[in-house]
Design an enzyme around this catalytic site. Sequence first.
Site, PDB file in Angstrom:
ATOM      1  N   ASP A  77       5.162   8.202  -4.095  1.00 30.63           N
ATOM      2  CA  ASP A  77       3.927   7.846  -3.390  1.00 30.63           C
ATOM      3  C   ASP A  77       3.293   9.128  -2.865  1.00 30.63           C
ATOM      4  O   ASP A  77       3.991  10.047  -2.412  1.00 30.63           O
ATOM      5  CB  ASP A  77       4.199   6.882  -2.235  1.00 30.63           C
ATOM      6  CG  ASP A  77       2.931   6.184  -1.761  1.00 30.63           C
ATOM      7  OD1 ASP A  77       2.881   4.942  -1.811  1.00 30.63           O
ATOM      8  OD2 ASP A  77       1.976   6.878  -1.353  1.00 30.63           O
ATOM      9  N   LEU A 124       1.261  -0.099  10.107  1.00 30.54           N
ATOM     10  CA  LEU A 124       2.454  -0.556  10.816  1.00 30.54           C
ATOM     11  C   LEU A 124       2.517  -2.067  10.997  1.00 30.54           C
ATOM     12  O   LEU A 124       3.585  -2.605  11.288  1.00 30.54           O
ATOM     13  CB  LEU A 124       2.542   0.133  12.186  1.00 30.54           C
ATOM     14  CG  LEU A 124       2.557   1.672  12.168  1.00 30.54           C
ATOM     15  CD1 LEU A 124       2.756   2.204  13.573  1.00 30.54           C
ATOM     16  CD2 LEU A 124       3.643   2.192  11.239  1.00 30.54           C
ATOM     17  N   ILE A 157       1.205  10.512  -9.092  1.00 27.92           N
ATOM     18  CA  ILE A 157       1.793  10.084 -10.349  1.00 27.92           C
ATOM     19  C   ILE A 157       1.052  10.674 -11.543  1.00 27.92           C
ATOM     20  O   ILE A 157       1.605  10.744 -12.653  1.00 27.92           O
ATOM     21  CB  ILE A 157       1.801   8.536 -10.437  1.00 27.92           C
ATOM     22  CG1 ILE A 157       2.627   8.044 -11.635  1.00 27.92           C
ATOM     23  CG2 ILE A 157       0.381   8.003 -10.514  1.00 27.92           C
ATOM     24  CD1 ILE A 157       4.069   8.403 -11.584  1.00 27.92           C
ATOM     25  N   ARG A 173      -3.308   2.789 -11.613  1.00 22.51           N
ATOM     26  CA  ARG A 173      -2.680   1.683 -12.334  1.00 22.51           C
ATOM     27  C   ARG A 173      -2.927   1.803 -13.836  1.00 22.51           C
ATOM     28  O   ARG A 173      -2.021   1.560 -14.656  1.00 22.51           O
ATOM     29  CB  ARG A 173      -3.225   0.348 -11.812  1.00 22.51           C
ATOM     30  CG  ARG A 173      -2.823   0.070 -10.382  1.00 22.51           C
ATOM     31  CD  ARG A 173      -3.644  -1.033  -9.743  1.00 22.51           C
ATOM     32  NE  ARG A 173      -3.173  -2.354 -10.103  1.00 22.51           N
ATOM     33  CZ  ARG A 173      -3.647  -3.465  -9.556  1.00 22.51           C
ATOM     34  NH1 ARG A 173      -4.596  -3.397  -8.647  1.00 22.51           N
ATOM     35  NH2 ARG A 173      -3.188  -4.630  -9.922  1.00 22.51           N
ATOM     36  N   CYS A 222      -1.472  -5.481 -22.454  1.00 23.09           N
ATOM     37  CA  CYS A 222      -1.283  -4.449 -21.445  1.00 23.09           C
ATOM     38  C   CYS A 222      -2.356  -4.590 -20.363  1.00 23.09           C
ATOM     39  O   CYS A 222      -3.233  -5.459 -20.445  1.00 23.09           O
ATOM     40  CB  CYS A 222      -1.311  -3.050 -22.076  1.00 23.09           C
ATOM     41  SG  CYS A 222      -2.965  -2.434 -22.483  1.00 23.09           S
ATOM     42  N   CYS A 267      -5.871  -4.442 -21.769  1.00 23.58           N
ATOM     43  CA  CYS A 267      -6.307  -5.364 -22.819  1.00 23.58           C
ATOM     44  C   CYS A 267      -7.483  -6.219 -22.359  1.00 23.58           C
ATOM     45  O   CYS A 267      -8.317  -6.634 -23.166  1.00 23.58           O
ATOM     46  CB  CYS A 267      -5.151  -6.268 -23.242  1.00 23.58           C
ATOM     47  SG  CYS A 267      -4.029  -5.498 -24.435  1.00 23.58           S
ATOM     48  N   CYS A 290     -31.253   7.418  -4.863  1.00 17.84           N
ATOM     49  CA  CYS A 290     -32.477   7.221  -4.081  1.00 17.84           C
ATOM     50  C   CYS A 290     -32.411   5.972  -3.209  1.00 17.84           C
ATOM     51  O   CYS A 290     -33.033   5.920  -2.152  1.00 17.84           O
ATOM     52  CB  CYS A 290     -33.688   7.169  -5.010  1.00 17.84           C
ATOM     53  SG  CYS A 290     -34.085   8.766  -5.753  1.00 17.84           S
TER      54      CYS A 290
END
Length: 664
Positions: free
Chosen positions: A64, A73, A112, A138, A174, A177, A189
């Site tokens: 991450d 939290l 990643i 993703r 996938c 797709c 503008c």
Amino acid sequence: MSSSSMNGARKTSSRSTHAQAILGPEFCERLSETKVLLVGAGGIGCELLKNIVLTGFGHITLLDLDTIDLSNLNRQFLFKKKDIKHSKAMVAAQTAGAFNPNVNIQPIHANIKEAQFDIEWFKRFDIVLNALDNLDARRHVNKMCMAAGVPLVESGTAGYLGQVQPLLKDRTECFDCVPKPTPTTFPVCTIRSTPSQPIHCIVWAKSYLLPQLFGEDEDGTDELDEAEKQGENAEEIAALRREALAYKAVRSALRSAQTTEDVAQRVFKKVFHSDILNLLSMSDMWRAREAPTPLDFNAIQEGTFSIQRPSNPGTTSGSAQTTHFQPANGHVNGKTPSTSSSSNGVSGLRDQRALSLHDTLELFISSTNRLAERLRKGEDTISFDKDDDDTLDFVTAAANLRSAAYYIDRKTRWEIKEMAGNIIPAIATTNAIISGLIVLQAIHLLRKSYAQLRNVHVQFKPTNPLSTSTMCPPNPKCGVCRDTYITVLCDPVRVTLSELVDGVLGDNEREVSVYEDKRILSDPDWDDNLERTLESLNVGRGKFLTIVDEDEEWGTIVVALSILPPNHPSDGPAFILPSPLPSPPRLEKQQSTPPPAPSRKRSAPDDEIVEVGPIAKRAKTDTNGTASIPNIASPNKRRRLEEDGLLMLSSKDDKIEDDVIEID
């Protein structure tokens, strides 16, 4: 056996008793050796990490890029207040590691999409679990898993809604797709000159005004150049260029410790008075829309400010209506009584209380001074953060002041926080449900129980909260999972583009175009880059080269680049191809449409039809650098140009026998 070893065995046994009873001892043993990549340690990621640790996944890599914010939290239970500003991956791994000491968790604080996480790195894992809230990331993970042939479980939540989708190359569709909706964008503008909705004012305050005053010193030239290319109003763009230059003096005042004037008042007069007057000078802009009203700093402070709003857009005379801004709490432009906050319950909360115009101005002055003080104390730049009270107050005040000038409904601080922070409501219970479903689908993939795979949706229907659907086959036209992937280990310093392409094509030589992302590196009519090294083209580890057949007879080849193994000899080959070399599928030729019926109309006397035969493909140059057959285009490209009414000549000496328009 000693008592300590007996206690340890008893704890291990009790820890895995339920999992073994449900999954079976053999599969649980396999899980202890399974290598899983978990991408994301947020709302879903925390719940999912807890689940796979307790289930017994033995080797977990947690990646991450984010750090912990205060707003995390309320649902991301692996974090505490003391962890704010620390790495999510590092803290989550440390906290969850105590749940099961037999599990090895490797945290990585990184993006990643970095080059080090290439195809060979993805192939280390038995399965990948996505817990991302970023569409671009993703899609990247989806492509890497399709290229590496690693099973992926995709997921997402939005409030009470959620979905889980197992993905496996050649067996299921996938992530790409099915086309995904693109994020909403607004013309420059509209944001800068003619807003008509609250979101326009919020985007302007967050993405333009705040960076212009407190961010990096940018004049917005690139953005305006692009808007000009898109054909937006040239007069507006010229005014925006002048406006951008005027901001430099205001930026200097905000950063100067010697400034004695009220810098917040100076910013206000520049942004909400002078700039609006400049826009009003362009009368053509307001013929079909309501012209804004410049705001008066002193009048708002005194509580006497009102706006003369034309009853008909674009009119400069006639009847007009006077607008006294009155928020939902019933107080006009004057100060809101302090007693209202204690007696109105929810409406008295700071974030949900509607501000009067006077209160909005006071918030603007306060937040501007606070941000300026931070710059003077050493902060180089300040960017928007929904958990930063100073920037949120500034965006709230600036957006609502602009809304007032353009007769647009104003929003509360809470509403602006949601819209500016792109906040999708997150519910801990939904995250927990989705995380459990991810583990179930992951188990089906690891067991190769493909008939049990399901798309699962959590929906807001009390009678049917969970719905499932069988997996769809891959989309035959998908530009991600239907490509042929080839992993090439190479040294970008020594390998040229032509060497790599010729090696990948093998004996099947044909005319191709080569791309890197959206960059075109070569095509049959432009081969300047073929003899350049990959390094000189900024192509290396983690990048993809896409090879497209010009005649559309063969499928697309995607070359995933990785580095040579550490023990590769220095005098060895510069690149290593897989063996056997994967071959792309041969494409079916589309049925050509029948030619239209001949017209019965008689041709005019001067009508002539000139048939131009196909010209041979360009030959490769010989050792002397001369071409045996001069040609500047492939037949396929020439044919497409001729269909568009363009005639391409083979050389500059060719004669044109008809009346044509020459295009340089």
